[in-house]
Design a protein around this motif. Structure first.
Motif, mmCIF file in Angstrom:
data_model
loop_
_atom_site.group_PDB
_atom_site.id
_atom_site.type_symbol
_atom_site.label_atom_id
_atom_site.label_comp_id
_atom_site.label_asym_id
_atom_site.label_seq_id
_atom_site.Cartn_x
_atom_site.Cartn_y
_atom_site.Cartn_z
ATOM 1 N N THR A 123 27.418 -6.065 61.042
ATOM 2 C CA THR A 123 28.978 -5.061 61.348
ATOM 3 C C THR A 123 29.327 -4.185 60.615
ATOM 4 O O THR A 123 29.859 -2.892 61.238
ATOM 5 N N GLY A 124 27.976 -3.823 60.295
ATOM 6 C CA GLY A 124 27.781 -2.128 58.982
ATOM 7 C C GLY A 124 27.788 -1.109 60.423
ATOM 8 O O GLY A 124 27.861 0.084 60.079
ATOM 9 N N GLY A 125 26.966 -1.433 61.402
ATOM 10 C CA GLY A 125 26.887 -0.843 62.454
ATOM 11 C C GLY A 125 27.713 -0.142 62.982
ATOM 12 O O GLY A 125 27.281 1.043 62.921
ATOM 13 N N VAL A 126 28.832 -0.934 63.049
ATOM 14 C CA VAL A 126 29.762 -0.104 63.519
ATOM 15 C C VAL A 126 30.365 0.950 63.427
ATOM 16 O O VAL A 126 30.325 2.293 63.681
ATOM 17 N N GLY A 127 30.200 1.903 61.470
ATOM 18 C CA GLY A 127 30.974 2.273 60.662
ATOM 19 C C GLY A 127 32.150 2.730 61.048
ATOM 20 O O GLY A 127 33.002 1.433 61.047
ATOM 21 N N GLU A 128 33.203 3.313 60.064
ATOM 22 C CA GLU A 128 34.098 3.339 60.054
ATOM 23 C C GLU A 128 34.738 3.044 61.520
ATOM 24 O O GLU A 128 34.743 4.126 62.502
#
Ligand code: ZN
Length: 150
Positions: A123-128
């Motif tokens: 999920t971190g790959g999404v960014g904010e």
């Protein structure tokens, strides 16, 4: 990862947050779209969410992104997918019966959905992200949630 891949993965993260905040009444996805860093998900729902609920959806989605939870992708028969997850893997509009094998996106505890698109590995790959707009269409009982990757 392309911005479209990130925005598409964000749809799953936002959907999970929508169901956490609004409950099972919001579980049926009626449509999604991605255009660059912009995404929109439409779910069946019976009322306009409050501003607080919308802020909470945004907060939970960003929390899930920060957690950097790994995404599980399963390829399995439709029967097996239904045995594991029931109709949770489906959207409002059913897949044609001739489709017998599914790719399933699974973020345990958050979202599961038959989806053959490309996703970030975690999920971190999404960014904010920021929720930019919501629109409730009472006549169709549909809630649209739009967001931008920031
Ligand atoms: Zn997907």
């Amino acid at each position: 990862m392309s911005v479209e891949t990130r925005a598409h993965t964000a749809l799953h993260v936002v959907k999970g947050a929508i169901v956490k905040v609004l409950g099972d009444g919001a579980r049926w996805t009626a449509g999604t779209s991605v255009d660059g860093a912009h995404g929109r998900i439409t779910v069946q729902f019976d009322r306009k969410p409050t501003d607080e609920e919308v802020r909470e959806i945004e907060r939970l989605a960003n929390e899930k992104i920060k957690e950097d939870q790994p995404v599980d992708i399963h390829v399995l028969s439709r029967a097996e997918a239904e045995a594991r997850w029931g109709d949770l893997v489906y959207d409002l509009f059913p897949l044609p019966p001739h489709i017998t094998e599914l790719q399933v996106f699974h973020l345990p505890g958050w979202n599961v959905n038959a989806c053959n698109k490309e996703h970030t590995p975690s999920t971190g790959g999404v960014g904010e992200l920021a929720i930019t707009k919501t629109r409730f269409r009472n006549n169709k009982q549909l809630l649209e949630v739009s967001f931008d990757l920031v």
